[in-house]
Design an enzyme around this catalytic site. Structure first.
Site, PDB file in Angstrom:
ATOM      1  N   ARG A   1      53.927  19.275  61.351  1.00 25.74           N
ATOM      2  CA  ARG A   1      52.914  18.424  60.756  1.00 25.74           C
ATOM      3  C   ARG A   1      53.320  17.947  59.377  1.00 25.74           C
ATOM      4  NH1 ARG A   1      48.062  19.471  62.968  1.00 25.74           N
ATOM      5  NH2 ARG A   1      48.259  20.846  64.706  1.00 25.74           N
TER       6      ARG A   1
ATOM      7  N   ASP B   1      42.217  27.228  67.585  1.00 24.41           N
ATOM      8  CA  ASP B   1      43.209  26.251  67.146  1.00 24.41           C
ATOM      9  C   ASP B   1      44.296  26.969  66.351  1.00 24.41           C
ATOM     10  OD1 ASP B   1      44.512  23.920  66.455  1.00 24.41           O
ATOM     11  OD2 ASP B   1      43.194  23.497  64.775  1.00 24.41           O
ATOM     12  N   LEU B   2      44.781  28.060  66.922  1.00 24.39           N
ATOM     13  CA  LEU B   2      45.799  28.871  66.249  1.00 24.39           C
ATOM     14  C   LEU B   2      47.167  28.237  66.448  1.00 24.39           C
ATOM     15  CD1 LEU B   2      44.445  32.380  67.264  1.00 24.39           C
ATOM     16  CD2 LEU B   2      44.274  31.282  65.025  1.00 24.39           C
ATOM     17  N   GLU B   3      47.713  27.700  65.376  1.00 26.65           N
ATOM     18  CA  GLU B   3      48.960  26.954  65.453  1.00 26.65           C
ATOM     19  C   GLU B   3      50.159  27.764  64.974  1.00 26.65           C
ATOM     20  OE1 GLU B   3      48.317  23.225  63.499  1.00 26.65           O
ATOM     21  OE2 GLU B   3      46.394  22.933  64.495  1.00 26.65           O
ATOM     22  N   ASN B   4      49.925  29.042  64.700  1.00 22.88           N
ATOM     23  CA  ASN B   4      51.010  29.904  64.258  1.00 22.88           C
ATOM     24  C   ASN B   4      51.194  31.088  65.205  1.00 22.88           C
ATOM     25  OD1 ASN B   4      51.793  28.667  61.587  1.00 22.88           O
ATOM     26  ND2 ASN B   4      49.592  28.919  61.283  1.00 22.88           N
TER      27      ASN B   4
END
Length: 525
Positions: free
Chosen positions: A2, A349-352
């Site tokens: 991002r 919405d866990l993006e890690n």
């Protein structure tokens, strides 16, 4: 993946997908009477105005058909007033009733209902336009009334009414929906009844009008009403921080959004634990926005049939659920937030990184705590849904029994593989349809698959597509029309919907997602 965007404090960044769509519009029923007028297409004979709703006076007694009602709704025969419908909200049951009614496109209808009791709600969903929702808190008899116009392809709507959490029983009578129809009325009387006074002795008092566009600021229940769901949902993330996008109160979010995901909850020092507080910078930008106002806005949205959930994660989210203890902490703390603020559920919405085993455990525990009406959405990055062997895809499949929708982020990812093995670039219709196809073929129900898109070029580092392209992709997936060079081998008419990051960026861009994609979704069969 991002582009960095400035964010206050420790809050996660944007450039993210919007939440899943559930849900649907209002619930329950309020005695309704609909009266209205319609417009006929050029070259056609205008249909007569009739009551198109059946058994609106409940004269069928204990046979409430064709109404679909919850277990705490019954027909009661009052010796003085005749048959009425009575709802008795209890626990998380709001005493809901709804009826599917055939209507004509591009036509105007009026809903009216004689109601009695504190906090009685009534409305119509699936109109293809602005869905009306009205309410009354008058302990005496009064009328609820509202008018709406159907969309160009709308042929049926759901009329509904319900009570409210923790409130006393309510009564409904003389419900009608009047507008263009076949020329005959399915109701016993066949006429529009505005005065709820029965034709027998001991009449009810002449009603007074009591209506509103949203529900009262109180109470703040722990579970939302179960409304007649729309087939295709629009989800939008609401920013609890300021980063240049239009600051909003929850009440500022357009009615086109069926699900509002409050972004974001924060990690606590307890493993798996989450918390939430309104950002003071946002409050300042809004000229003051208190927690009480925030809760009241959530209650009003829910009363209007919307779902409001809390989102966990974001680009910088650090919540980790990697063992049973963390799973229990996550479920307990999330349930506490749902009770405190009146949320309907949660967005992941866990993006890690995500652990499918223990997050699934946490979400099933949370769903059991919340009970009926629980909303679960997810917004994985594209890489997380490329294969059923990925942890995010495994999580979606493991929670399929309680999952509302997955709104994958179709942006900030560059080129990716489609279900046909082709390589497609972000920012194209083929990217949307080709990647959605993977989820549709991988085991999710069509209604659990949504298209997550940025609301503007400012909302993401890459992958923006115009609202018209989003609509084309939805048509391609649902009906095989308006496809790009990639056309799936089959169609999925019940495709879930679309999501956007964010309602704030959408407002900055003139609400193009709400107006263009939202109206298209709600007009889809």
């Amino acid at each position: 993946m991002r582009a960095p965007q400035p964010r206050p404090h420790h809050r996660p960044r944007t450039g993210r997908a919007l939440l899943a769509g559930l849900l649907a519009a209002g619930t329950g029923l309020v005695g309704l009477v609909l009266a209205g007028s319609g417009t006929a297409s050029a070259g056609t004979t205008a249909a007569p105005n009739v009551n198109v709703l059946a058994n609106g006076d409940f004269s069928a007694g204990n046979h409430l058909s064709p109404w679909t009602c919850g277990p705490t709704v019954t027909a009661v025969n009052n010796s003085a007033t005749g048959w009425d419908l009575q709802g008795s909200p209890a626990g998380t049951d709001y005493a809901n009733c709804s009826q599917s009614v055939t209507v004509l496109p591009n036509s105007t209808y009026t809903l009216t209902a004689a109601v009695q009791g504190s906090y009685v709600f009534a409305g119509v969903t699936g109109t293809g336009g602005t869905d009306p929702s009205v309410w009354s808190s008058d302990s005496g008899w009064n009328n609820l009334t509202s008018t709406f116009t159907t969309g160009a392809s709308t042929t049926s709507v759901s009329v509904w009414f319900h009570g409210w959490y923790g409130q006393a029983p309510f009564t409904v009578d003389k419900v009608s929906l009047v507008g263009p129809g076949t020329g005959t009325s399915p109701s016993p009387s066949g006429t529009v009844i505005v005065d709820p006074t029965p034709s027998n002795t001991s009449p009810k008092p002449t009603p007074t009008v009591s209506e509103g566009t949203t529900g009262p600021a109180s109470p703040s229940p722990s579970a939302s009403p179960t409304a007649p769901p729309r087939k295709h949902l629009l989800t939008g993330y609401w920013q609890d921080f300021y980063n240049g996008a239009t600051p909003q109160r929850i009440s500022d979010v357009p009615a086109a959004y069926d699900i509002i995901a409050v972004a974001f909850a924060d990690a606590t020092s307890t493993q798996g634990g989450i918390s939430f507080t309104l950002d003071p910078t946002l409050s300042s930008k809004l000229g003051g926005y208190t927690e009480a106002q925030f809760k009241a806005d959530i209650a009003a949205k829910r009363a209007a049939g919307k779902k409001v959930i809390v989102s966990v994660g974001g680009q910088n989210g650090t919540v980790s659920v990697s063992n049973s203890t963390a799973a229990a902490n996550f479920a307990d703390s999330a349930y506490g937030l749902i009770q405190q603020y009146g949320f309907d559920g949660i967005d992941i919405d866990l993006e890690n990184g995500v652990n499918a085993t223990y997050m699934s455990q946490a979400l099933h525990s949370l769903a059991a705590k919340v009970g009926s009406g629980f909303v679960l959405t997810m917004a994985p990055e594209t890489i997380g849904m490329q294969s059923t062997g990925g942890e995010y895809f495994k999580l979606a499949l493991a929670t399929k029994d309680i999952l509302t929708i997955v709104n994958m982020q179709y942006y900030n990812s560059g080129a990716m593989l489609g279900c046909d093995g082709g390589v497609y670039s972000q920012g194209t219709e083929n990217f949307l349809t080709g990647l959605a196809c993977i989820q549709l073929q991988g085991g999710l129900r069509p209604d659990q698959v949504g298209l997550g898109v940025p609301a503007s070029t400012s909302a993401a580092g890459g992958g923006y597509v115009s609202p018209s392209v989003v609509n084309n992709a939805l048509d391609c997936l649902a009906a095989g029309t308006n496809c790009g060079s990639f056309k799936p081998s089959r169609t999925w008419p019940t495709i879930g919907g679309a999501m956007t990051w964010s309602t704030n960026w959408d407002a900055t861009a003139g609400n193009q997602i709400a107006n263009t994609v939202g109206s298209h979704l709600h007009a889809m069969p």
